[in-house]
Motif scaffolding. Structure first.
Motif, short mmCIF file in Angstrom:
data_model
loop_
_atom_site.label_atom_id
_atom_site.label_comp_id
_atom_site.label_asym_id
_atom_site.label_seq_id
_atom_site.Cartn_x
_atom_site.Cartn_y
_atom_site.Cartn_z
N GLU A 117 0.83 -1.21 0.00
CA GLU A 117 0.00 0.00 0.00
C GLU A 117 0.86 1.26 0.00
O GLU A 117 2.01 1.23 0.43
N LYS A 132 -2.50 2.97 -11.44
CA LYS A 132 -3.66 2.25 -11.97
C LYS A 132 -3.26 1.32 -13.11
O LYS A 132 -3.80 0.22 -13.23
N GLY A 135 -2.36 -2.01 -11.95
CA GLY A 135 -3.39 -2.78 -11.26
C GLY A 135 -3.71 -2.31 -9.86
O GLY A 135 -4.52 -2.91 -9.17
N LYS A 137 -5.43 -0.15 -6.97
CA LYS A 137 -6.77 0.40 -6.85
C LYS A 137 -6.82 1.44 -5.74
O LYS A 137 -6.31 1.20 -4.65
N ASP A 140 -10.84 4.77 -2.12
CA ASP A 140 -11.61 6.02 -2.05
C ASP A 140 -12.50 6.11 -0.82
O ASP A 140 -12.86 7.21 -0.40
#
Length: 158
Positions: A117, A132, A135, A137, A140
């Motif tokens: 992360e 992105k 891959g 994500k 949000d």
């Protein structure tokens, strides 16, 4: 041209500080850099709070990734948090950032990590699109919260 990645050593401290400063300038946050060679030595190489890998083109440092472990209670596994990924402006577009992230993915796999992360500034569209494309994500539905030294001191005094 050959690109290699290696684990940083104490001899790399001036270079690491230079790259941190360059990243801060890129992110328009240079006023926030208070790191010194001594604090980097203590926190990375003595206390082992973080690790650094260095990307080199023909033996010259052109980028780095600084990371540390976190932990997921839901997965019951360690993870890797990428604090900084930076490639010098004149060396971008050569796949070096992707290579550094791929190396971090290999390290995460070796260490049986459940996640890799990082955070990215909302205005940094080139980086967002790059991540992105690999891959990654966006999370949000999560908001990052932060306390700095003053808030930590105030809360600890309760």
């Amino acid at each position: 041209m050959s690109f290699t990645i290696r684990k940083a050593t104490e001899n790399d401290i001036p270079t690491i500080l230079h790259l941190i400063t360059q990243l801060a300038i890129y992110e328009k946050l240079e006023r926030e850099v208070v790191a010194t060679e001594e604090t980097l030595k203590q926190t990375i190489f003595v206390q082992n709070y973080a690790e650094v890998i260095i990307g080199e083109e023909d033996g010259q440092t052109v980028g780095f990734a600084l990371f540390f472990h976190n932990y997921s209670t839901f997965l019951s596994k360690p993870g890797i948090y990428l604090e900084d990924l930076f490639v010098e402006v004149e060396h971008r577009g050569k796949g070096y950032g992707k290579n550094l992230l791929a190396e971090l993915a290999r390290i995460a796999k070796e260490r049986n990590c459940g996640r890799l992360e990082w955070s990215v500034l909302n205005w940094n569209t080139p980086s967002i699109e790059f991540y992105k494309s690999l891959g990654a994500k966006p999370m949000d539905e999560w908001t990052v919260y932060r306390m700095t030294e003053q808030e930590i001191n105030d809360l600890a005094a309760l």
